[in-house]
Every structure is written in C-alpha cells, then in structure tokens.
Design a protein around this motif. Structure first.
Motif, mmCIF file in Angstrom:
data_model
loop_
_atom_site.group_PDB
_atom_site.id
_atom_site.type_symbol
_atom_site.label_atom_id
_atom_site.label_comp_id
_atom_site.label_asym_id
_atom_site.label_seq_id
_atom_site.Cartn_x
_atom_site.Cartn_y
_atom_site.Cartn_z
ATOM 1 N N PRO A 169 0.682 -8.614 7.168
ATOM 2 C CA PRO A 169 0.554 -7.711 8.389
ATOM 3 C C PRO A 169 -0.907 -7.199 8.567
ATOM 4 O O PRO A 169 -1.424 -6.732 7.518
ATOM 5 C CB PRO A 169 1.574 -6.488 8.374
ATOM 6 C CG PRO A 169 2.633 -6.850 7.349
ATOM 7 C CD PRO A 169 1.629 -7.985 6.311
ATOM 8 N N GLU A 170 -1.566 -7.997 9.659
ATOM 9 C CA GLU A 170 -2.811 -7.595 9.978
ATOM 10 C C GLU A 170 -3.201 -6.035 9.872
ATOM 11 O O GLU A 170 -4.349 -5.433 9.279
ATOM 12 C CB GLU A 170 -3.477 -8.196 11.218
ATOM 13 C CG GLU A 170 -4.970 -7.860 11.555
ATOM 14 C CD GLU A 170 -5.687 -8.931 10.388
ATOM 15 O OE1 GLU A 170 -6.625 -8.248 9.971
ATOM 16 O OE2 GLU A 170 -5.351 -9.673 9.957
ATOM 17 N N ALA A 171 -2.305 -5.148 10.245
ATOM 18 C CA ALA A 171 -2.736 -3.614 10.183
ATOM 19 C C ALA A 171 -2.792 -3.123 8.703
ATOM 20 O O ALA A 171 -3.352 -1.974 8.617
ATOM 21 C CB ALA A 171 -1.304 -2.830 11.069
ATOM 22 N N TYR A 172 -2.158 -3.807 8.001
ATOM 23 C CA TYR A 172 -2.168 -3.445 6.501
ATOM 24 C C TYR A 172 -3.462 -3.545 5.997
ATOM 25 O O TYR A 172 -4.066 -2.694 5.084
ATOM 26 C CB TYR A 172 -1.307 -4.229 5.484
ATOM 27 C CG TYR A 172 0.245 -3.912 5.688
ATOM 28 C CD1 TYR A 172 0.921 -3.232 6.698
ATOM 29 C CD2 TYR A 172 1.153 -4.533 4.780
ATOM 30 C CE1 TYR A 172 1.883 -2.799 6.467
ATOM 31 C CE2 TYR A 172 2.523 -4.274 4.827
ATOM 32 C CZ TYR A 172 3.086 -3.491 5.937
ATOM 33 O OH TYR A 172 4.144 -3.271 5.849
ATOM 34 N N ARG A 173 -4.342 -4.609 6.182
ATOM 35 C CA ARG A 173 -5.459 -4.878 5.698
ATOM 36 C C ARG A 173 -5.620 -4.666 4.120
ATOM 37 O O ARG A 173 -4.891 -5.084 3.500
ATOM 38 C CB ARG A 173 -6.754 -4.022 6.460
ATOM 39 C CG ARG A 173 -6.658 -4.214 7.925
ATOM 40 C CD ARG A 173 -8.059 -3.696 8.670
ATOM 41 N NE ARG A 173 -7.778 -4.144 10.132
ATOM 42 C CZ ARG A 173 -8.580 -3.791 11.099
ATOM 43 N NH1 ARG A 173 -9.690 -2.918 10.763
ATOM 44 N NH2 ARG A 173 -8.590 -4.268 12.122
ATOM 45 N N SER A 174 -6.408 -3.642 3.791
ATOM 46 C CA SER A 174 -6.601 -3.319 2.198
ATOM 47 C C SER A 174 -6.282 -1.838 2.242
ATOM 48 O O SER A 174 -6.508 -1.262 1.071
ATOM 49 C CB SER A 174 -7.946 -3.545 1.722
ATOM 50 O OG SER A 174 -8.465 -4.820 1.844
ATOM 51 N N TRP A 175 -5.658 -1.304 3.019
ATOM 52 C CA TRP A 175 -5.049 0.011 2.874
ATOM 53 C C TRP A 175 -3.925 0.160 1.718
ATOM 54 O O TRP A 175 -3.964 1.369 1.207
ATOM 55 C CB TRP A 175 -4.455 0.648 4.240
ATOM 56 C CG TRP A 175 -5.581 0.978 5.434
ATOM 57 C CD1 TRP A 175 -5.336 0.004 6.354
ATOM 58 C CD2 TRP A 175 -6.355 1.809 5.462
ATOM 59 N NE1 TRP A 175 -6.569 0.596 7.284
ATOM 60 C CE2 TRP A 175 -7.190 1.732 6.784
ATOM 61 C CE3 TRP A 175 -6.950 2.819 4.676
ATOM 62 C CZ2 TRP A 175 -8.299 2.147 6.884
ATOM 63 C CZ3 TRP A 175 -8.222 3.539 4.989
ATOM 64 C CH2 TRP A 175 -8.848 3.312 5.993
ATOM 65 N N PRO A 176 -3.218 -0.690 1.483
ATOM 66 C CA PRO A 176 -2.426 -0.627 0.056
ATOM 67 C C PRO A 176 -3.170 -0.316 -0.978
ATOM 68 O O PRO A 176 -3.034 0.489 -2.040
ATOM 69 C CB PRO A 176 -1.533 -1.814 0.169
ATOM 70 C CG PRO A 176 -1.370 -2.168 1.467
ATOM 71 C CD PRO A 176 -2.810 -1.892 2.271
ATOM 72 N N GLY A 214 4.222 -7.594 -4.104
ATOM 73 C CA GLY A 214 3.372 -7.768 -3.117
ATOM 74 C C GLY A 214 2.990 -9.209 -3.301
ATOM 75 O O GLY A 214 2.998 -10.052 -1.992
ATOM 76 N N ALA A 215 2.787 -9.490 -4.131
ATOM 77 C CA ALA A 215 2.271 -10.998 -4.395
ATOM 78 C C ALA A 215 3.714 -12.144 -3.915
ATOM 79 O O ALA A 215 3.253 -13.348 -3.446
ATOM 80 C CB ALA A 215 1.846 -11.408 -6.021
ATOM 81 N N VAL A 216 4.713 -11.711 -4.389
ATOM 82 C CA VAL A 216 5.749 -12.658 -4.108
ATOM 83 C C VAL A 216 6.238 -12.625 -2.660
ATOM 84 O O VAL A 216 6.578 -13.684 -1.988
ATOM 85 C CB VAL A 216 6.933 -12.099 -5.013
ATOM 86 C CG1 VAL A 216 8.298 -12.940 -4.565
ATOM 87 C CG2 VAL A 216 6.730 -12.461 -6.458
ATOM 88 N N VAL A 217 6.129 -11.413 -2.158
ATOM 89 C CA VAL A 217 6.386 -11.268 -0.724
ATOM 90 C C VAL A 217 5.538 -12.012 0.225
ATOM 91 O O VAL A 217 5.915 -12.778 1.084
ATOM 92 C CB VAL A 217 6.673 -9.857 -0.170
ATOM 93 C CG1 VAL A 217 6.761 -9.658 1.294
ATOM 94 C CG2 VAL A 217 7.708 -9.115 -0.964
ATOM 95 N N GLY A 227 -4.303 -6.599 -1.138
ATOM 96 C CA GLY A 227 -3.753 -5.484 -1.404
ATOM 97 C C GLY A 227 -3.576 -4.862 -2.695
ATOM 98 O O GLY A 227 -3.382 -3.699 -2.848
ATOM 99 N N ASP A 228 -4.330 -5.734 -3.778
ATOM 100 C CA ASP A 228 -4.082 -5.175 -5.184
ATOM 101 C C ASP A 228 -5.329 -4.477 -5.401
ATOM 102 O O ASP A 228 -6.450 -4.819 -5.404
ATOM 103 C CB ASP A 228 -4.073 -6.571 -5.968
ATOM 104 C CG ASP A 228 -4.014 -6.176 -7.479
ATOM 105 O OD1 ASP A 228 -3.025 -5.295 -8.031
ATOM 106 O OD2 ASP A 228 -4.862 -6.408 -8.208
ATOM 107 N N PRO A 229 -4.910 -2.941 -5.883
ATOM 108 C CA PRO A 229 -6.315 -2.263 -6.269
ATOM 109 C C PRO A 229 -7.026 -2.586 -7.358
ATOM 110 O O PRO A 229 -8.201 -2.564 -7.352
ATOM 111 C CB PRO A 229 -5.609 -0.926 -6.453
ATOM 112 C CG PRO A 229 -4.072 -1.158 -6.877
ATOM 113 C CD PRO A 229 -3.823 -2.432 -6.012
#
Length: 466
Positions: A169-176, A214-217, A227-229
């Motif tokens: 999702p574009e809205a996610y960006r790097s917020w996770p 996250g990587a599998v989905v 997404g990975d911190p």
C-alpha cells in the motif's frame, strides 16, 4: 590559489575551530547507554556554560566558514568524486560469507537466549544484540560501509519462503519502520532486555515474525526496502560511510557525499525515520540525566504508570522534533524566496541530519562497545558456559574527547552537506546562503542540547526493571 587548495585550506580552518572548541570544552561524556543497563557513565568536568558555548560556537563557526565556499565546482568535487571497484566476484564471495555468518548468528543468539546463562552481562544473546549490533556494527556501518544487506539473516530466510506478492500500500510508505523503531526504543527502556536473555529472545522472535510476515505478504525486495526497521536503520547510517554499493560494484567516496543525493529521502515517512534516529539518541540520553529522572518521577508521582510516562516522553519528543524541523523548512523557504515546494525542500534537507545521528551514535556508543568488547568475545567463544567474571576494558580519561568530537564532527559534516544541497537547489549564491540560516540555528540548538545532556552525568532511569 586554485579552487581545490582554497577548499582544503578552508576545510582545515573549520576542523581547527572545531578542535579548539573541543580542547576548551571537552571533559568526559556520559553515555546514554546507561539506560541499557550494561555500563555507566561519568561527568564533564568543565563549567556547563563554557561547554555549551564552545560546542555551539564550533558549529556556528564551521557554518560561517562553509559559506565562504561558493565555487560550485569545488563543492561538487567533494560530493561527485568517486573511486570505483567492479570486483563482482570478490563482492559475491564476501556476501555469501556474511550471509552464513548472519544465519548462524541469529540461530546462535536464539539458542543461547533459551539454553545459556540467564545473566545479561555474560549472555551472548544480550552482548551480540547490544554491544555487537546496536553499538559496533552500527559504527562500522557509518565509518566504513553498510554490510547489512549481505549479513541480514531475515532476508535470507524470506527469500526461500513463498511470497503472496500483494501490492505494498502506497500509504504505508516507511511508516511501519518508523513505528517499529520507536517501539523498540521504548521496549529497550521499560523491558528487562539487557538483564534477561529470555525476554530479549522473546522480543527477537516477535520481531522475526513481524518482519518475515511483511516480506512474505508483499515481497522481500519491497519489505526490506520500505518497511523493515533494521534495514532502514543500516541503510540510513550507511549513507554516511565512504564505501557505497552501486550497480557496478563498490565505490569509495568522501564521507557524507551520499547525503546530498535526491534519491536517499524520498517521502515524509523517511524524513520521520531520520528524525527518529536523531531523537532516539537524545531521548536515551535525557532519561538518565538528573533533570530527566526528576521529570519521570514527577509524572509517576501524579499517578501515571511508568511505562506510559516513558512512552509519552518518547512520542512527545519525537513530535517536537518533527514540528521544529518543518518550522525550519518553512523559514528556509521564506528566506530563499523560492517556488520549490515545502515538501520537496523537506525531503532534500533531511538527509544531512544523518551525519548528526552518526555523530550522536558515535559519542554514545563507541566507549560502550569498546569496553564490552572482551566480554563479547568471551561470550561468543563460550556461549553456553562463559566466564563468570566478564572482562571489560577500562577506558582512559581522555576518551571523553573522542565522544565529544563525534558530536561536533557530525554537526560540521551536516552543515557542509546542507551547504552543498542548498547550492544544488538554488541558482543564486546569496539565495543559497540565506536559505541555510534556519537549519544552522536548529543544528546549533541540537548541538548544545546534546552537549548539555552529556554534561549532566548519568543516573539509573527510575522504575526500570533491572
């Protein structure tokens, strides 16, 4: 005098000013890793007002000297000059070796966390995580180059798992990654991660499930890029390093040269991640100072749960950093009288702050990592039966100079990179110089705030499980 020799002379003057201030104001810095429960800190032995004035003055003086460099060819020479190495076979072999080390390391810390000694000071799980990863590996990342893409064990595992291939999702960006980073900083304070290897192992397992899911989905490529911190942590710090990876191999650049490029910070969530890197170090320093301890005790005294107090201070300070940064961007836009958007200026000027984050990290963790290095080696060599009395290096009294130099040099590099970015953004020399004033004020404030924290001495943070 040639442009190159003029640049060298002026850069040397800037360094001299910084080190004069260092000689006047340096004492022994108190490291924020007291909050981690593995080591302590000590006090600065000079008057606080002099300590702060010389630190802030060094950054301000370096900014003024930097503004004298207005030749665009000289500025570009620092950031564009590279030495390329297309040794693909050597890079592939090194990546394979690091990948094996990463997988064995992850398996080892999980096994030792369950079967090994349940004492943080001798546990390989605790020492590898904090002294090895949090401190020393991060220092290697911004002083040499980023080994994490090859070392990352979670990515190796994710690449052999089936992927659902869902669109990210574009809205996610790097917020996770931003939320996860702040959550880990909070857990580092309120949970007994350094004293209980079992608890730390549980957190590592939870992180593993989070990032592998996250990587599998989505896909390993997308998730570990956005997404990975941990991946963002090392990628951001690695941008400061002199060795950079390219499609053609490795290239050697001047430190911080990568920070002036437009493709490093590409959306507001990455701005937030950069600010979180700066804030988490300031926060971990604040909560172990006398003023921080009194603030926490006062808030708990009115009936607030300690965990909530620490979370509120973490989130509130981050929100304040976010607000101050965008106010500075607004002032920059006004002074430059430019039609460039607020958003675009905010993205381009965020990357130089990574030099400040690297300087803060070096100041806070270099002594921590070096003092625990013998314990780390012993624990890795004998993970299930380490020595009962771990060995530590006793750092000399002058080592405080190294810590304070980290703060000052990080800010000086940030000022230089901001100067370069402004000359890239604005066609006029005076316009470029005027645009830098608001961020320089913010950097001087950050310098003095950080030096104030390390000058206050260290206490154990209250209500933290030991």
């Amino acid at each position: 005098m040639s442009g190159r020799s003029a640049f060298v002379r002026r850069f040397g003057i800037g360094l001299a000013v910084a080190f004069v201030a260092l000689a006047v104001g340096a004492g022994v810095a108190a490291a924020s890793n007291v909050a981690a429960g593995l080591t302590g800190g000590s006090d600065v032995s000079v008057p606080t007002w002099l300590y702060l004035a010389t630190g802030g003055g060094a950054v301000g003086a370096s900014a003024l000297l930097t503004m004298l460099v207005t030749d665009r060819e000289v500025i570009g020479a620092y950031h564009d000059r590279t030495l390329e190495s297309p040794a693909k076979r050597l890079e592939s072999a090194g990546g394979l070796l690091l990948g094996v080390v990463g997988l064995l390391g992850l398996a080892g810390i999980l096994v030792v966390g369950v079967l090994g000694p349940n004492i943080g000071l001798v546990s390989a799980t605790v020492l590898v995580t904090f002294a090895g990863g949090r401190a020393l590996l991060t220092i290697v990342t911004y002083t040499v180059g980023n080994p994490w893409p090859a070392l990352n064990p979670w990515r190796r595992i994710a690449e052999i798992l089936p992927s659902a291939g869902e669109p990210y999702p574009e809205a996610y960006r790097s917020w996770p990654a931003v939320i996860a980073l702040l959550a880990f900083v909070w857990l580092e304070v309120v949970a007994p991660l350094t004293s209980s290897p079992v608890v730390l192992t549980f957190v590592i397992v939870m992180y593993s499930l989070f990032t592998l899911s996250g990587a599998v989905v989505f896909s390993p490529e997308t998730w570990f890029r956005r997404g990975d911190p941990l991946s963002l942590w090392f990628r951001c710090y690695g941008a400061v390093a002199p060795i950079q990876r390219t499609d053609d191999g490795l290239e050697l650049r001047f430190p911080g040269a990568r920070l002036s490029e437009a493709d490093l910070v590409t959306d507001r969530s990455l701005v937030a991640f950069v600010l979180a890197l700066v804030w988490e170090l300031t926060y971990s320093g604040f909560i172990v100072t006398p003023v921080g301890v009194r603030t926490i005790e006062a808030l708990v005294g009115i009936g607030l749960p300690p965990g909530l107090v620490y979370l509120a201070l973490l989130a509130g300070g981050f929100a304040a950093f976010w607000k101050v940064y965008w106010i500075a961007i607004d002032r920059t836009r006004e002074r430059a009288e430019t039609y460039l958007s607020r958003e675009y200026l905010g993205l381009r000027l965020a990357a130089p702050l990574l030099a400040i984050a690297a300087g803060y990290h070096l100041a806070h963790y270099v002594g921590f990592g070096l003092s625990l290095w013998p314990s780390l080696v012993d624990a890795v060599a004998m993970p299930l039966n380490p020595p009962p009395n771990p060995t530590r290096y006793a750092l000399p009294g002058w080592f405080g100079y190294v810590e304070i130099a980290g703060i000052l040099l990080g800010h000086v590099l940030a000022v230089w990179v901001s100067h370069t970015v402004s000359f890239d953004l604005f066609p006029g020399k005076l316009q470029s110089i005027r645009s830098q004033y608001p961020l320089i004020v913010v950097m001087v404030f950050f310098t003095m705030a950080s030096l104030y924290l390390v000058s206050q001495g260290s206490m154990s943070p209250p209500y933290v499980p030991s």
